[in-house]
Design a protein around this motif. Structure first.
Motif, PDB file in Angstrom:
ATOM      1  N   ARG A   1      32.030  32.619  47.511  1.00  0.00           N
ATOM      2  CA  ARG A   1      31.742  33.754  46.634  1.00  0.00           C
ATOM      3  C   ARG A   1      32.762  34.891  46.770  1.00  0.00           C
ATOM      4  N   ARG A   2      33.716  34.770  47.665  1.00  0.00           N
ATOM      5  CA  ARG A   2      34.636  35.874  47.923  1.00  0.00           C
ATOM      6  C   ARG A   2      35.477  36.184  46.685  1.00  0.00           C
ATOM      7  N   PHE A   3      35.417  37.418  46.231  1.00  0.00           N
ATOM      8  CA  PHE A   3      36.136  37.791  45.011  1.00  0.00           C
ATOM      9  C   PHE A   3      36.982  39.031  45.204  1.00  0.00           C
ATOM     10  N   GLU A   4      36.357  40.143  45.643  1.00  0.00           N
ATOM     11  CA  GLU A   4      37.045  41.428  45.569  1.00  0.00           C
ATOM     12  C   GLU A   4      38.314  41.461  46.402  1.00  0.00           C
ATOM     13  N   LEU A   5      38.293  40.815  47.566  1.00  0.00           N
ATOM     14  CA  LEU A   5      39.461  40.871  48.441  1.00  0.00           C
ATOM     15  C   LEU A   5      40.636  40.124  47.817  1.00  0.00           C
ATOM     16  N   ILE A   6      40.382  38.925  47.291  1.00  0.00           N
ATOM     17  CA  ILE A   6      41.459  38.140  46.674  1.00  0.00           C
ATOM     18  C   ILE A   6      41.964  38.822  45.408  1.00  0.00           C
ATOM     19  N   TRP A   7      41.035  39.324  44.604  1.00  0.00           N
ATOM     20  CA  TRP A   7      41.435  39.923  43.327  1.00  0.00           C
ATOM     21  C   TRP A   7      42.273  41.177  43.546  1.00  0.00           C
ATOM     22  N   LEU A   8      41.889  42.021  44.484  1.00  0.00           N
ATOM     23  CA  LEU A   8      42.616  43.260  44.711  1.00  0.00           C
ATOM     24  C   LEU A   8      43.985  43.023  45.349  1.00  0.00           C
ATOM     25  N   MET A   9      44.110  41.955  46.142  1.00  0.00           N
ATOM     26  CA  MET A   9      45.373  41.719  46.837  1.00  0.00           C
ATOM     27  C   MET A   9      46.372  40.923  46.002  1.00  0.00           C
ATOM     28  N   THR A  10      45.905  39.908  45.266  1.00  0.00           N
ATOM     29  CA  THR A  10      46.849  39.049  44.538  1.00  0.00           C
ATOM     30  C   THR A  10      46.402  38.716  43.123  1.00  0.00           C
ATOM     31  N   LYS A  11      45.135  38.940  42.772  1.00  0.00           N
ATOM     32  CA  LYS A  11      44.585  38.550  41.468  1.00  0.00           C
ATOM     33  C   LYS A  11      44.763  37.053  41.195  1.00  0.00           C
ATOM     34  N   GLY A  12      44.720  36.267  42.276  1.00  0.00           N
ATOM     35  CA  GLY A  12      44.865  34.823  42.127  1.00  0.00           C
ATOM     36  C   GLY A  12      46.288  34.331  42.129  1.00  0.00           C
ATOM     37  N   GLY A  13      47.267  35.194  42.114  1.00  0.00           N
ATOM     38  CA  GLY A  13      48.678  34.809  42.094  1.00  0.00           C
ATOM     39  C   GLY A  13      49.246  34.739  43.501  1.00  0.00           C
ATOM     40  N   PRO A  14      50.536  34.567  43.611  1.00  0.00           N
ATOM     41  CA  PRO A  14      51.471  34.303  42.504  1.00  0.00           C
ATOM     42  C   PRO A  14      51.430  32.835  42.065  1.00  0.00           C
ATOM     43  N   VAL A  15      51.537  32.633  40.778  1.00  0.00           N
ATOM     44  CA  VAL A  15      51.545  31.306  40.162  1.00  0.00           C
ATOM     45  C   VAL A  15      50.295  30.525  40.568  1.00  0.00           C
ATOM     46  N   GLY A  16      49.157  31.210  40.661  1.00  0.00           N
ATOM     47  CA  GLY A  16      47.899  30.550  40.986  1.00  0.00           C
ATOM     48  C   GLY A  16      47.776  30.092  42.417  1.00  0.00           C
ATOM     49  N   ALA A  17      48.620  30.586  43.325  1.00  0.00           N
ATOM     50  CA  ALA A  17      48.598  30.111  44.709  1.00  0.00           C
ATOM     51  C   ALA A  17      47.337  30.524  45.452  1.00  0.00           C
ATOM     52  N   THR A  18      46.697  31.606  45.034  1.00  0.00           N
ATOM     53  CA  THR A  18      45.484  32.076  45.706  1.00  0.00           C
ATOM     54  C   THR A  18      44.282  32.085  44.760  1.00  0.00           C
ATOM     55  N   GLU A  19      44.343  31.302  43.705  1.00  0.00           N
ATOM     56  CA  GLU A  19      43.256  31.283  42.725  1.00  0.00           C
ATOM     57  C   GLU A  19      42.143  30.362  43.198  1.00  0.00           C
ATOM     58  N   THR A  20      40.958  30.898  43.402  1.00  0.00           N
ATOM     59  CA  THR A  20      39.783  30.126  43.774  1.00  0.00           C
ATOM     60  C   THR A  20      38.843  30.022  42.577  1.00  0.00           C
ATOM     61  N   LEU A  21      37.691  29.394  42.785  1.00  0.00           N
ATOM     62  CA  LEU A  21      36.760  29.180  41.677  1.00  0.00           C
ATOM     63  C   LEU A  21      36.296  30.495  41.059  1.00  0.00           C
ATOM     64  N   VAL A  22      35.952  31.478  41.909  1.00  0.00           N
ATOM     65  CA  VAL A  22      35.439  32.737  41.361  1.00  0.00           C
ATOM     66  C   VAL A  22      36.538  33.515  40.629  1.00  0.00           C
ATOM     67  N   ILE A  23      37.780  33.406  41.094  1.00  0.00           N
ATOM     68  CA  ILE A  23      38.885  34.064  40.399  1.00  0.00           C
ATOM     69  C   ILE A  23      39.130  33.382  39.058  1.00  0.00           C
ATOM     70  N   ASP A  24      39.091  32.054  39.037  1.00  0.00           N
ATOM     71  CA  ASP A  24      39.262  31.315  37.783  1.00  0.00           C
ATOM     72  C   ASP A  24      38.132  31.626  36.813  1.00  0.00           C
ATOM     73  N   LEU A  25      36.910  31.737  37.338  1.00  0.00           N
ATOM     74  CA  LEU A  25      35.761  32.086  36.490  1.00  0.00           C
ATOM     75  C   LEU A  25      35.975  33.453  35.840  1.00  0.00           C
ATOM     76  N   TYR A  26      36.395  34.419  36.622  1.00  0.00           N
ATOM     77  CA  TYR A  26      36.625  35.768  36.093  1.00  0.00           C
ATOM     78  C   TYR A  26      37.741  35.753  35.041  1.00  0.00           C
ATOM     79  N   SER A  27      38.808  35.004  35.311  1.00  0.00           N
ATOM     80  CA  SER A  27      39.921  34.964  34.366  1.00  0.00           C
ATOM     81  C   SER A  27      39.507  34.331  33.047  1.00  0.00           C
ATOM     82  N   GLN A  28      38.721  33.253  33.129  1.00  0.00           N
ATOM     83  CA  GLN A  28      38.260  32.605  31.902  1.00  0.00           C
ATOM     84  C   GLN A  28      37.340  33.523  31.095  1.00  0.00           C
TER      85      GLN A  28
END
Length: 314
Positions: free
Chosen positions: A247-274
């Motif tokens: 469920r971790r979202f805020e830490l990943i989103w604030l630091m990289t937003k799932g980037g660069p080039v999707g290297a840190t994109e998890t399910l919750v980040i992909d869900l938010y982006s979609q």
């Protein structure tokens, strides 16, 4: 009829009324559980049903009242996307590393804090600071420390000859995920250390002393005595860390937003982006259902392992 028999018939009988059981009615436990059950049904059950229905539709965020039934089209599309496969792999790596790292670091710190030394009370209090800090604050501090221009992390790495070229750790597809993992573990391990410290204090001292008197070293004493006592606690912590990492979202989103080039994109980040970038609520709901299924598999697996351990203990 004698006088004695008349007196017996006229004297009222006492104590014949049945008193209620001191434990109450058989429905009493259900009455206490009813508020929690209603809360879960209204605020979790109903949204879950809505999400399941939404995952089988094509719905736009710009016009959510109009939706088209597409069946399994959303699931077919996301599982046929190579980027989603990479997202699943990144999610699994992130979850496994967080569980192993946070529980392992927490156990090491708990073993240290369980020893007697001067200032142990202060050490136990200070170790909880990362856990008490808000996730947003942790993300901002970590981003500042990893800054390529004035960040202390890259300066330290350059001092020991391990500096990242350009210092852009969070902009590197190779180093961004390890940086996110290190930050997440740093925030999570205080909770596991406090819980495991409580479990260590429940280890019977006479068992440890008996093992030491029999000639067992520290490692064998830990394996034969301490580990057997704290093993259920470690299993519970592993389950909690798995769910929290999924469920971790805020830490990943604030630091990289799932980037660069999707290297840190998890399910919750992909869900938010979609949902909010691509405006596709149906695809986002399908990704969310994949996360729900993964969580249920993890819970079922943990229950299976726990029951197997109980059977071995018997």
């Amino acid at each position: 009829m004698t006088v004695l028999e008349r007196q017996r018939n006229t004297v009222p009988r006492s104590g014949t009324r049945r008193r209620g059981s001191p434990r109450g009615s058989k429905w009493t436990p259900y009455l206490f559980m009813a508020p929690a059950a209603v809360f879960i049904l209204v605020f979790q059950g109903v949204p879950l049903v809505q999400e399941i229905f939404l995952s089988f539709t094509r719905t736009s965020l710009l016009n959510p009242t109009r939706s088209t039934w597409v069946g399994l089209d959303n699931y077919t599309r996301i599982f046929g996307d190579e980027d989603f496969h990479r997202t699943l792999l990144t999610t699994f790596i992130y979850v496994i590393a967080c569980v192993v790292g946070s529980v392992g670091a927490g156990l090491a710190v708990a073993l240290l804090l369980n020893r007697g030394f001067r200032g142990r009370g202060w050490a136990r209090a200070l170790v909880t600071i990362p856990w008490a800090a808000p996730g947003i604050a942790v993300a901002l501090i970590a981003t500042w420390m990893l800054n390529p221009d004035y960040g202390i992390v890259n300066r330290f790495l350059e001092t020991i000859g391990l500096g990242v070229p350009g210092g852009a750790i969070l902009d590197s597809p190779r180093y961004a995920l390890p940086a996110i993992l290190a930050t997440t573990i740093w925030q999570l391990f205080p909770f596991t250390s406090v819980v495991l410290l409580s479990a260590l204090q429940a280890v019977p001292p006479h068992l440890t002393e008996a093992a030491m008197m029999d000639g067992a070293g520290r490692w064998w004493t830990f394996r034969a005595v301490t580990w057997q006592v704290i093993k259920p606690t470690i299993g519970l912590l592993a389950l909690l860390m798995t769910i929290w990492s999924l469920r971790r979202f805020e830490l990943i989103w604030l630091m990289t937003k799932g980037g660069p080039v999707g290297a840190t994109e998890t399910l919750v980040i992909d869900l938010y982006s979609q949902a909010f970038d691509s405006k596709q609520l149906g695809s986002a709901a399908a990704i969310g259902m994949v996360g729900v299924v993964v969580s249920l598999i993890v819970i079922a697996g943990s229950r299976f392992v726990a029951r197997a351990a109980e059977r071995e203990a018997r």
